[in-house]
Design an enzyme around this catalytic site. Structure first.
Site, PDB file in Angstrom:
ATOM      1  N   GLU A  73       0.884  -1.177   0.000  1.00 47.87           N
ATOM      2  CA  GLU A  73       0.000   0.000   0.000  1.00 47.87           C
ATOM      3  C   GLU A  73       0.909   1.210   0.000  1.00 47.87           C
ATOM      4  OE1 GLU A  73      -2.890  -0.189   3.170  1.00 47.87           O
ATOM      5  OE2 GLU A  73      -4.079  -1.396   1.804  1.00 47.87           O
ATOM      6  N   CYS A 107      -2.365   9.085   2.670  1.00 44.79           N
ATOM      7  CA  CYS A 107      -2.035   8.486   1.370  1.00 44.79           C
ATOM      8  C   CYS A 107      -3.030   8.951   0.322  1.00 44.79           C
ATOM      9  CB  CYS A 107      -2.018   6.976   1.470  1.00 44.79           C
ATOM     10  SG  CYS A 107      -3.519   6.300   2.161  1.00 44.79           S
TER      11      CYS A 107
END
Ligand code: NAD
Length: 466
Positions: free
Chosen positions: A237, A271
């Site tokens: 990720e 993110c």
């Protein structure tokens, strides 16, 4: 918690002041190897523990996280610099994820009969088994969210976990482990190895069955390279350069406030933070004015102060240098600063919330992840131009379109190469939906049913009676 062998202690720094909060023993190779051996030895018994018991301990962990929410939020605010209101919100936001996993786990583990053929006495069935030992190397920006997305489904599906929190969220990582143990997860089933990149690299050398990594693209590539010869499951990720397109039919004030929040919440260190904004030329100047007015109103300050919206940068000096370099690069290529543009003269590691205009894709600020309170606004003349610019990136985590017209949004978002598409929202994660990046944003899936299946491997059963 079992003490890890360690040398020399890591200093946990408060990024709002530069002061040392605590010293913590860093796991060395002996400690990392021992943790992985214990995890291996403990895994069969954990997998054989009834699902009801596994669910019960996770339920107790949830209850403890609720009971201790205030001191845990404070720890997060102190070591990461997350404003306290946002730290509380992160802790509260973990709960629906726990609830989702608990609701879905029985179905995820149920055997699936795919053929019953009495004529030739044949059954075909799929059973799903745990992977074994999962190494979880995590990031600091949302340590509760990104950790829980991995270790909760990993534990519920019968894996043991060796968890390495980010060195910038060590105290939170240790607290997560302590709560799991207090809730009844045996010490060897979930272990925390504290440390920085070298502890992470050592963990990759151990014979684990899966690596779930959350962090930057640069480190993710190293993780992928280290694991390639081993052929174990790897989930990455990674970062993003998430775009928003503001169409010409929106309400300017509400959209500017929403997009600014998507860019600056968590001090821009998400993110899925908005990292690029493309604005239709018909409302460009009104939008830019409203956006800058919103950003100028943000309260920058002590993360423990209830009013604070923007805190310090968790990665401290390195992050300040990175922001200054992106601003200097952009200004050198013709950008203008509408607000901010520099580090703040005060103790700690603060960068002024910054808005740049006259930006283009020759500039690092429009290509490379910023991960902080700095955003570029660009003017576009058409939907096609917006889509082309949104797709002009190595990353592919999320993309958003703001418009009054849902059909227009769906048409545009169908053309965007990203794992998540947002209409009239951004910087949002749901436990029910897959969280997945494309391109430089990573590999694999967390959350949703697919994010539970990621911790299982299917076994195909061909059963023929006589
Ligand atoms: P980072 O890459 O610096 O560190 C991540 C983790 O990797 C840390 O635990 C670190 O100690 C460890 N590490 C460092 N070098 C290593 C090595 N050689 N081998 C093994 N482990 C190593 O990233 P960060 O600063 O902690 O996190 C910020 C990044 O994470 C941003 O790019 C952000 O976008 C990304 N992120 C992505 C998601 C997502 O869901 N896609 C979520 C949160 C953060």
């Amino acid at each position: 918690m079992r003490a890890c062998f360690a040398y020399p202690p890591m200093r946990i720094i408060n990024p709002a002041t530069g002061e040392v909060l605590r010293e913590v023993a860093e796991a060395d190779r002996v400690a990392v190897t021992a943790a992985c051996r214990r995890a291996r030895a403990a895994q069969p018994a954990w997998a054989a523990t009834s699902l009801g018991t596994r669910c019960e301990v996770i339920r107790r962990w949830r209850a403890l996280a609720v009971e201790r929410a205030e001191p845990l939020a404070r720890t997060l605010a102190l070591e990461v610099g997350k404003p306290i209101a946002q730290a509380r919100r992160e802790l509260a936001g973990v709960l629906p994820r726990v609830d989702f996993f608990l609701a879905e786990i029985e179905g995820a583990l149920a055997p699936e009969v795919v053929l019953t053929s009495p004529g030739d006495h044949l059954d075909e069935m799929i059973r799903r088994e745990p992977l074994g030992v999962v190494a979880n190397i995590s990031a600091w920006n949302y340590p509760w969210y990104v950790g829980a997305n991995v270790f909760l489904p990993a534990l519920l599906t019968g894996n043991t976990v060796v968890y390495k929190p980010s060195e910038f969220a060590t105290l939170t990582g240790l607290a997560i482990g302590e709560l799991l143990h207090e809730a009844g997860v045996r010490a060897d089933v979930f272990q925390v190895v504290a440390g920085g990149g070298s502890a992470g690299a050592m963990l990759l050398e151990e014979p684990v069955d899966a690596v779930c990594f959350t962090g930057s693209h640069a480190t993710g590539v190293k993780v992928a390279a280290a694991m390639a010869p081993r052929l174990v499951r790897v989930q990455l990720e990674l970062g993003g350069k998430d775009p928003v397109y503001v169409c010409d039919d929106v309400d300017v004030a509400t959209t500017a406030a929403a997009v600014a929040d998507g860019a600056f919440y968590n001090t821009g260190q998400s993110c899925c933070a908005v990292e690029r904004v493309y604005v239709h030329e018909r409302l460009w100047s009104r939008f830019a004015d409203a956006f800058v007015a919103t950003v100028r109103d943000y309260v920058v300050g002590d993360p423990l102060d209830e009013r604070t919206y923007i805190g310090p940068l968790a990665r401290r000096e390195a992050a300040l240098d990175h922001h200054e370099a992106q601003v200097a690069d952009a200004l050198g290529r013709g950008a203008r600063v509408l607000t901010g543009g520099r580090r703040l003269e005060r103790p700690g590691f603060f960068f002024a919330p910054t808005v740049l205009v006259d930006v283009d894709h020759t500039m690092a600020v429009m290509r490379e992840e910023t991960f902080g309170p700095l955003i570029g606004l660009a003017r576009v003349g058409s939907d096609d131009e917006a889509v082309a610019l949104m797709n002009d990136t190595a990353y592919g985590l999320t993309a958003a379109v703001y418009t009054a017209d849902r059909a227009r949004a769906e048409r545009l978002l169908a053309r965007v190469n990203a794992g998540t598409a947002y209409w009239n929202c951004c910087d949002r994660v749901s436990p029910r939906l897959p969280w997945t990046g494309r391109g430089a944003s990573g590999l694999g899936v967390t959350l949703s049913r697919e994010g539970i299946a990621a911790f299982l491997r299917p076994k195909a059963w061909h059963l023929r009676g006589v």
